[in-house]
Design a protein around this motif. Structure first.
Motif, PDB file in Angstrom:
ATOM      1  N   ALA A   1       0.834  -1.209   0.000  1.00  0.00           N
ATOM      2  CA  ALA A   1       0.000   0.000   0.000  1.00  0.00           C
ATOM      3  C   ALA A   1       0.868   1.258   0.000  1.00  0.00           C
ATOM      4  O   ALA A   1       0.545   2.242  -0.678  1.00  0.00           O
ATOM      5  CB  ALA A   1      -0.950  -0.008   1.199  1.00  0.00           C
TER       6      ALA A   1
ATOM      7  N   ARG B   1      -1.110   4.537  -1.451  1.00  0.00           N
ATOM      8  CA  ARG B   1      -2.525   4.489  -1.087  1.00  0.00           C
ATOM      9  C   ARG B   1      -2.622   4.749   0.415  1.00  0.00           C
ATOM     10  O   ARG B   1      -2.320   3.881   1.222  1.00  0.00           O
ATOM     11  CB  ARG B   1      -3.100   3.136  -1.489  1.00  0.00           C
ATOM     12  CG  ARG B   1      -3.065   2.952  -3.008  1.00  0.00           C
ATOM     13  CD  ARG B   1      -3.451   1.568  -3.477  1.00  0.00           C
ATOM     14  NE  ARG B   1      -4.743   1.159  -2.957  1.00  0.00           N
ATOM     15  CZ  ARG B   1      -4.990  -0.085  -2.531  1.00  0.00           C
ATOM     16  NH1 ARG B   1      -4.058  -1.007  -2.581  1.00  0.00           N
ATOM     17  NH2 ARG B   1      -6.192  -0.393  -2.073  1.00  0.00           N
TER      18      ARG B   1
ATOM     19  N   PRO C   1      -5.457   2.593   2.809  1.00  0.00           N
ATOM     20  CA  PRO C   1      -5.030   1.207   3.045  1.00  0.00           C
ATOM     21  C   PRO C   1      -3.715   1.113   3.819  1.00  0.00           C
ATOM     22  O   PRO C   1      -3.572   0.245   4.687  1.00  0.00           O
ATOM     23  CB  PRO C   1      -4.875   0.624   1.636  1.00  0.00           C
ATOM     24  CG  PRO C   1      -5.774   1.449   0.781  1.00  0.00           C
ATOM     25  CD  PRO C   1      -5.696   2.835   1.378  1.00  0.00           C
TER      26      PRO C   1
END
Length: 96
Positions: free
Chosen positions: A38, A43, A46
């Motif tokens: 992640a 991201r 996440p």
């Protein structure tokens, strides 16, 4: 005298605790891989969530050393905040 220097200390190992440590370590490493993925993908949500789960799984050590499970919550929240903040920093637009 530490427990490891006592003869027969290996025989005093609790099998359930040993199994718990083994499973927690395996799960922690699996979650770490998800967290790293992640982060590499930038991201934020996440990454922060996997970081929090990572600390919840590694809380076994916190409980073992402090004998108080309340610290686990603080570790998980701190982990989430740290991962989210660092991902926000990494995710900022180029040129700033």
């Amino acid at each position: 005298m530490t427990g490891w220097s006592v003869p027969g200390a290996i025989l005093a190992v609790d099998p359930l605790t040993a199994l718990g440590v083994l499973l927690a370590t395996a799960a922690t490493d699996a979650v770490y891989v998800m967290f790293s993925s992640a982060v590499a993908a930038r991201r934020r949500l996440p990454a922060a969530t996997w970081s929090s789960v990572w600390y919840l799984l590694s809380s076994f050590a916190v409980i073992s050393y402090t004998q108080n499970w309340v610290y686990v919550g603080f570790a998980a929240v701190g982990s989430w905040l740290g991962a989210y903040a660092s991902m926000t920093y990494l995710h900022r637009p180029v040129g700033r």
